[in-house]
Design a protein around this motif. Structure first.
Motif, PDB file in Angstrom:
ATOM      1  N   CYS A 213       0.726  -1.164   0.168  1.00  0.00           N
ATOM      2  CA  CYS A 213      -0.021   0.098  -0.202  1.00  0.00           C
ATOM      3  C   CYS A 213       0.918   1.072  -0.050  1.00  0.00           C
ATOM      4  CB  CYS A 213      -1.031  -0.068   1.088  1.00  0.00           C
ATOM      5  SG  CYS A 213      -0.116   0.069   2.724  1.00  0.00           S
ATOM      6  N   THR A 214       1.994   1.251   0.428  1.00  0.00           N
ATOM      7  CA  THR A 214       2.964   2.411   0.121  1.00  0.00           C
ATOM      8  C   THR A 214       3.177   2.653  -1.040  1.00  0.00           C
ATOM      9  OG1 THR A 214       4.912   1.216   0.190  1.00  0.00           O
ATOM     10  CG2 THR A 214       4.034   2.059   2.515  1.00  0.00           C
ATOM     11  N   ASN A 215       3.000   1.766  -2.122  1.00  0.00           N
ATOM     12  CA  ASN A 215       3.415   2.050  -3.549  1.00  0.00           C
ATOM     13  C   ASN A 215       2.396   2.852  -4.364  1.00  0.00           C
ATOM     14  OD1 ASN A 215       5.365   1.713  -5.148  1.00  0.00           O
ATOM     15  ND2 ASN A 215       4.327  -0.082  -6.400  1.00  0.00           N
ATOM     16  N   ILE A 216       1.468   3.592  -3.552  1.00  0.00           N
ATOM     17  CA  ILE A 216       0.655   4.721  -4.313  1.00  0.00           C
ATOM     18  C   ILE A 216       1.614   5.925  -4.369  1.00  0.00           C
ATOM     19  CG2 ILE A 216      -1.501   3.640  -3.273  1.00  0.00           C
ATOM     20  CD1 ILE A 216      -1.293   5.860  -1.188  1.00  0.00           C
ATOM     21  N   ILE A 217       2.776   5.875  -3.797  1.00  0.00           N
ATOM     22  CA  ILE A 217       3.612   6.976  -4.235  1.00  0.00           C
ATOM     23  C   ILE A 217       3.949   7.059  -5.658  1.00  0.00           C
ATOM     24  CG2 ILE A 217       6.022   7.720  -3.630  1.00  0.00           C
ATOM     25  CD1 ILE A 217       5.821   6.018  -1.077  1.00  0.00           C
ATOM     26  N   ARG A 218       3.871   8.142  -6.351  1.00  0.00           N
ATOM     27  CA  ARG A 218       3.971   8.318  -7.659  1.00  0.00           C
ATOM     28  C   ARG A 218       5.392   8.712  -7.975  1.00  0.00           C
ATOM     29  NH1 ARG A 218       0.284  12.212 -10.382  1.00  0.00           N
ATOM     30  NH2 ARG A 218       1.335  13.549  -9.146  1.00  0.00           N
ATOM     31  N   ARG A 219       5.819   9.668  -7.079  1.00  0.00           N
ATOM     32  CA  ARG A 219       7.096  10.430  -7.605  1.00  0.00           C
ATOM     33  C   ARG A 219       8.036  10.380  -6.428  1.00  0.00           C
ATOM     34  NH1 ARG A 219       4.402  15.277 -10.916  1.00  0.00           N
ATOM     35  NH2 ARG A 219       3.467  13.954 -12.528  1.00  0.00           N
ATOM     36  N   PRO A 220       8.650   9.397  -5.875  1.00  0.00           N
ATOM     37  CA  PRO A 220       9.753   9.286  -4.971  1.00  0.00           C
ATOM     38  C   PRO A 220      10.950  10.080  -5.769  1.00  0.00           C
ATOM     39  CG  PRO A 220       9.493   7.079  -5.957  1.00  0.00           C
ATOM     40  CD  PRO A 220       8.457   7.936  -6.558  1.00  0.00           C
ATOM     41  N   TRP A 221      11.687  10.679  -4.734  1.00  0.00           N
ATOM     42  CA  TRP A 221      12.922  11.143  -5.118  1.00  0.00           C
ATOM     43  C   TRP A 221      13.917  10.166  -5.542  1.00  0.00           C
ATOM     44  CZ3 TRP A 221      14.695  16.507  -2.830  1.00  0.00           C
ATOM     45  CH2 TRP A 221      13.647  17.379  -3.268  1.00  0.00           C
ATOM     46  N   VAL A 222      14.048   8.883  -4.812  1.00  0.00           N
ATOM     47  CA  VAL A 222      14.850   7.897  -4.862  1.00  0.00           C
ATOM     48  C   VAL A 222      14.489   6.854  -4.281  1.00  0.00           C
ATOM     49  CG1 VAL A 222      16.288   8.546  -2.972  1.00  0.00           C
ATOM     50  CG2 VAL A 222      17.359   7.293  -4.578  1.00  0.00           C
ATOM     51  N   CYS A 223      14.583   5.479  -4.753  1.00  0.00           N
ATOM     52  CA  CYS A 223      14.227   4.166  -4.398  1.00  0.00           C
ATOM     53  C   CYS A 223      15.414   3.323  -3.933  1.00  0.00           C
ATOM     54  CB  CYS A 223      13.280   3.524  -5.453  1.00  0.00           C
ATOM     55  SG  CYS A 223      11.810   4.378  -5.636  1.00  0.00           S
ATOM     56  N   GLY A 224      15.211   2.391  -3.217  1.00  0.00           N
ATOM     57  CA  GLY A 224      16.206   1.481  -2.668  1.00  0.00           C
ATOM     58  C   GLY A 224      15.846   0.169  -2.279  1.00  0.00           C
ATOM     59  N   ILE A 225      16.699  -0.901  -2.706  1.00  0.00           N
ATOM     60  CA  ILE A 225      16.507  -2.090  -2.454  1.00  0.00           C
ATOM     61  C   ILE A 225      17.453  -2.940  -1.456  1.00  0.00           C
ATOM     62  CG2 ILE A 225      15.856  -4.589  -3.251  1.00  0.00           C
ATOM     63  CD1 ILE A 225      14.466  -3.132  -5.590  1.00  0.00           C
ATOM     64  N   SER A 226      17.147  -3.055  -0.423  1.00  0.00           N
ATOM     65  CA  SER A 226      18.260  -3.940   0.547  1.00  0.00           C
ATOM     66  C   SER A 226      18.253  -5.347   0.059  1.00  0.00           C
ATOM     67  CB  SER A 226      17.909  -3.497   2.127  1.00  0.00           C
ATOM     68  OG  SER A 226      16.758  -4.370   2.388  1.00  0.00           O
ATOM     69  N   SER A 227      19.031  -6.220   1.094  1.00  0.00           N
ATOM     70  CA  SER A 227      19.263  -7.423   0.633  1.00  0.00           C
ATOM     71  C   SER A 227      17.874  -8.421   0.650  1.00  0.00           C
ATOM     72  CB  SER A 227      20.018  -8.164   1.772  1.00  0.00           C
ATOM     73  OG  SER A 227      20.195  -9.656   1.618  1.00  0.00           O
ATOM     74  N   LEU A 228      18.014  -9.067  -0.641  1.00  0.00           N
ATOM     75  CA  LEU A 228      16.791  -9.999  -1.241  1.00  0.00           C
ATOM     76  C   LEU A 228      16.920 -11.330  -0.472  1.00  0.00           C
ATOM     77  CD1 LEU A 228      15.505  -8.771  -4.428  1.00  0.00           C
ATOM     78  CD2 LEU A 228      14.825  -7.778  -2.234  1.00  0.00           C
ATOM     79  N   GLY A 229      15.835 -11.955   0.096  1.00  0.00           N
ATOM     80  CA  GLY A 229      15.753 -13.304   0.654  1.00  0.00           C
ATOM     81  C   GLY A 229      14.303 -13.924   0.692  1.00  0.00           C
ATOM     82  N   ILE A 230      14.383 -15.227   1.149  1.00  0.00           N
ATOM     83  CA  ILE A 230      12.805 -15.922   0.822  1.00  0.00           C
ATOM     84  C   ILE A 230      12.051 -15.508   2.320  1.00  0.00           C
ATOM     85  CG2 ILE A 230      11.677 -18.053   0.862  1.00  0.00           C
ATOM     86  CD1 ILE A 230      13.173 -17.421  -1.529  1.00  0.00           C
ATOM     87  N   ASP A 231      11.074 -14.671   2.134  1.00  0.00           N
ATOM     88  CA  ASP A 231       9.978 -14.287   3.185  1.00  0.00           C
ATOM     89  C   ASP A 231       8.649 -13.954   2.668  1.00  0.00           C
ATOM     90  OD1 ASP A 231       9.247 -13.893   5.840  1.00  0.00           O
ATOM     91  OD2 ASP A 231      10.160 -12.133   6.049  1.00  0.00           O
ATOM     92  N   HIS A 232       7.466 -14.239   3.484  1.00  0.00           N
ATOM     93  CA  HIS A 232       6.311 -14.012   2.980  1.00  0.00           C
ATOM     94  C   HIS A 232       5.823 -14.430   1.812  1.00  0.00           C
ATOM     95  CE1 HIS A 232       5.760 -10.992   6.282  1.00  0.00           C
ATOM     96  NE2 HIS A 232       6.845 -10.260   5.855  1.00  0.00           N
ATOM     97  N   THR A 233       6.008 -15.906   1.633  1.00  0.00           N
ATOM     98  CA  THR A 233       6.059 -16.572   0.431  1.00  0.00           C
ATOM     99  C   THR A 233       4.582 -16.623  -0.006  1.00  0.00           C
ATOM    100  OG1 THR A 233       6.196 -18.632   1.389  1.00  0.00           O
ATOM    101  CG2 THR A 233       7.923 -18.053   0.636  1.00  0.00           C
ATOM    102  N   GLN A 234       3.636 -16.944   0.962  1.00  0.00           N
ATOM    103  CA  GLN A 234       2.195 -16.971   0.633  1.00  0.00           C
ATOM    104  C   GLN A 234       1.647 -15.723  -0.226  1.00  0.00           C
ATOM    105  OE1 GLN A 234      -0.358 -17.843   3.794  1.00  0.00           O
ATOM    106  NE2 GLN A 234       0.632 -20.006   4.034  1.00  0.00           N
ATOM    107  N   ILE A 235       2.518 -14.669  -0.100  1.00  0.00           N
ATOM    108  CA  ILE A 235       2.120 -13.234  -0.714  1.00  0.00           C
ATOM    109  C   ILE A 235       2.806 -12.948  -1.718  1.00  0.00           C
ATOM    110  CG2 ILE A 235       1.756 -10.934  -0.165  1.00  0.00           C
ATOM    111  CD1 ILE A 235       1.014 -11.310   2.797  1.00  0.00           C
ATOM    112  N   LEU A 236       4.262 -13.199  -1.838  1.00  0.00           N
ATOM    113  CA  LEU A 236       5.240 -12.947  -2.466  1.00  0.00           C
ATOM    114  C   LEU A 236       5.678 -13.694  -3.641  1.00  0.00           C
ATOM    115  CD1 LEU A 236       7.339 -10.527  -0.522  1.00  0.00           C
ATOM    116  CD2 LEU A 236       5.419  -9.946  -1.474  1.00  0.00           C
ATOM    117  N   GLY A 237       5.483 -15.072  -3.236  1.00  0.00           N
ATOM    118  CA  GLY A 237       6.112 -16.145  -4.097  1.00  0.00           C
ATOM    119  C   GLY A 237       7.196 -17.019  -3.501  1.00  0.00           C
ATOM    120  N   ASP A 238       7.456 -18.205  -3.943  1.00  0.00           N
ATOM    121  CA  ASP A 238       8.390 -18.896  -3.143  1.00  0.00           C
ATOM    122  C   ASP A 238       9.772 -19.163  -3.723  1.00  0.00           C
ATOM    123  OD1 ASP A 238       7.564 -20.346  -5.526  1.00  0.00           O
ATOM    124  OD2 ASP A 238       6.607 -22.016  -4.497  1.00  0.00           O
ATOM    125  N   THR A 239      10.149 -18.226  -4.841  1.00  0.00           N
ATOM    126  CA  THR A 239      11.362 -18.120  -5.434  1.00  0.00           C
ATOM    127  C   THR A 239      11.919 -16.876  -5.217  1.00  0.00           C
ATOM    128  OG1 THR A 239      10.830 -17.651  -7.592  1.00  0.00           O
ATOM    129  CG2 THR A 239      10.677 -19.918  -6.896  1.00  0.00           C
TER     130      THR A 239
END
Length: 578
Positions: A213-239
């Motif tokens: 729900c935070t992704n209703i933001i249209r024009r952030p000034w900058v975006c970041g992605i920290s380390s990815l791993g397996i979590d919340h698989t029922q919502i996000l997928g299992d790979t």
């Protein structure tokens, strides 16, 4: 809890009447007032902080909210559509959010720490910062911070009733719907930041990215992605690929984005997502690549894994400052990595940035608290990767403390895990720490009726939580070749007959306070306060605590759940509850 809710119900009958009366008065005076505007909504007098939190908690179990989640899980694109509708009902628009100069951060592990570093750096420059994060440890208002501090109870209460009032007044025209808990808090955070006129807002994604729900933001000034791993698989997928696709959903056309180094498969998906969305994505350099006058950068957060979070925070804050102060300046030079992605250039951090990294605090993550003979090591690790990082940090840090101890040290694990997490795998990772005792309890602060609404969870029954603790205890015994003892006896006199008595190495307690009291054996004055209930324990169980009484020091690792860590902090640091 019932005491809290009865106060809310008693006052709510007058709540709607006051809204209707005020609305009628505005109309009769022919005033050109839009009730939903952020300038006209009043604070509802007579409503206290705990009333607001109790009312907020009804959004955890509200039937229409749960139906929203079920319906939208199979149609995730509906989530953002619904969020926009709730935002408008609350009197806000997505266009207004553009003025918050947002830094938007997602990831599986480290996104909160990255946000904390970033916020501290920019606050150190003198900017008025807003920071929205989840979950909270002790009080829900921790999720919404101004200049690094949780908003006060009065401010939370004031803004809560403004937003809740608008949504409640319009629900009949929208099928009786109210936003679920996290959606409501996200709307509330946006409202607070706009009202408090922050210079920027650091927004941590809740779950995933694309449909969060935070992704209703249209024009952030900058975006970041920290380390990815397996979590919340029922919502996000299992790979990792499916999860990376979701996380890359926060990219926006033309908005610079940065990621820490990721597994190759995940990085390939992020690269494709960035290309598809036309977002310039860069990979952060190693922290050692930044050349500071003071030598190696010192971080306020412990643990080797914080280095990548700090590098990401440097890139995010540096890019935000360029846009704020040098809007026409292009990106610094970059190089191309083997993945085909651009590598962000390292730079010489300013003295303010260096100080910001060193001053950063983020409770419950690699945190150490020493209370006399008892030292607590707190880390809310709840995925395999974060647990591996926690083990590395604990073994290194605890060894340093043991070298300075005045005599023998007893090591105790206090553990709980919730949701769909693979607790057996996390417990296996903890075996090399060589604990003398493993103690398990649910995320219940204390097993008495109280009105601490901030830490109540209506989505899981007490019986389910205790059963999960028993499962965790059996997993630990199996990992340590202790066998599986399925007999159930009481550890606490008069407690639920679900808590078994085990051999000296493992115990299960019905709440956090009873577990802490047994572990510390009266050696922590914070747990011996007259206001604390002392739980009577069977003599046979007390006898098993002899090694704890005889040890010169007790070292306790609390991990597996941020909610567990928050419950512990409530007892160890009373200031967090004020």
């Amino acid at each position: 809890m019932m005491a809290c809710m009865s106060r809310v119900w008693q006052r709510s009958s007058g709540f709607a009447a006051r809204l209707r009366k005020r609305d009628w008065m505005c109309k009769s005076a022919s005033l050109s007032v839009r009730y939903y505007s952020t300038k006209t909504a009043p604070q509802i007098p007579g409503m206290e902080y705990q009333d607001a939190v109790c009312t907020l908690n009804t959004l955890q179990t509200n039937a229409s909210s749960l139906e929203q989640v079920r319906r939208e899980r199979s149609h995730p694109q509906l989530q953002l559509q619904a969020m926009r509708g709730f935002l408008e009902r609350a009197g806000l628009t997505v266009e207004e959010l553009d003025h918050l100069n947002i830094i938007h951060v997602t990831g599986t592990k480290g996104k909160g720490s990255t946000c904390a570093f970033t916020e501290q750096i920019l606050r150190s420059y003198g900017f008025r910062t807003g920071f929205y994060s989840s979950p909270h440890l002790v009080q829900v208002r921790e999720r919404i911070r101004i200049n690094g501090q949780p908003i006060g109870k009065e401010l939370f209460t004031k803004y809560f009733w403004q937003v809740y009032g608008r949504l409640d007044e319009t629900k009949d025209a929208h099928g009786g719907t109210m936003p679920a808990y996290f959606r409501f808090l996200t709307i509330l955070a946006f409202h607070v930041f706009l009202q408090e006129k922050v210079d920027l807002a650091v927004i941590e994604v809740g779950i995933g990215g694309a449909y969060d729900c935070t992704n209703i933001i249209r024009r952030p000034w900058v975006c970041g992605i920290s380390s990815l791993g397996i979590d919340h698989t029922q919502i996000l997928g299992d790979t990792i690929e499916k999860i990376a696709w979701q996380k890359g959903g926060i990219f926006k056309p033309g908005v610079p984005a940065f990621t820490v180094r990721q597994p190759e498969d995940a990085l390939a998906i992020l690269r494709d997502r960035a290309k598809e969305i036309r977002c310039p994505l860069r990979v952060c350099p190693e922290l050692d690549d930044y050349q500071a006058d003071c030598g190696p950068l010192r971080l306020g957060l412990a643990g080797q894994h914080q280095h990548s979070n700090a590098s990401l925070a440097l890139q995010l804050s540096h890019t935000w400052l360029q846009k704020r102060c040098l809007p026409d300046k292009s990106f610094p030079s970059t190089s191309v990595e083997n993945s085909g992605l651009l590598k962000a250039a390292s730079f010489k951090p300013s003295p303010i940035m260096v100080k910001g990294l060193a001053d950063t605090e983020w409770p419950g993550r690699n945190q150490t608290l020493k209370h006399g003979a008892v030292t607590y090591f707190l880390d809310g690790a709840h995925t395999m990767r974060s647990m591996q990082a926690c083990v590395h940090w604990f073994r290194e840090t605890a060894a340093q403390h043991e070298r300075n101890a005045s005599g023998p040290v007893a090591r105790v694990l206090l553990f709980n895990a919730t949701g769909e997490r693979d607790s057996a795998a996390m417990l296996k990772a903890l075996v090399p720490c060589h604990f003398d005792f493993a103690v398990f309890c649910p995320n219940i602060t204390e097993a008495i009726a109280s009105c601490n609404a901030d830490q109540q969870n209506f989505n899981v029954s007490v019986e389910h939580m205790l059963t999960r603790c028993l499962d965790n205890e059996r997993s630990w015994r199996l990992h340590n070749s202790l066998g599986d003892n399925k007999d159930t006896q009481l550890l606490i006199k008069g407690s639920l007959p679900l808590v078994p008595e085990k051999k000296a190495d493992t115990l299960v307690f019905p709440c956090i306070l009873s577990a802490l009291q047994w572990i510390t054996q009266g050696r922590d004055s914070a747990l011996a306060h007259p206001t604390k209930t002392v739980f009577p324990v069977k003599p046979s169980v007390m006898a098993k605590a002899a090694p704890l009484c005889e040890a010169a020091e007790i070292h306790v690792l609390i991990t597996g759940s941020l909610h567990l860590v928050g419950g512990v902090l409530k007892h160890l640091d009373p200031a967090t509850s004020k």
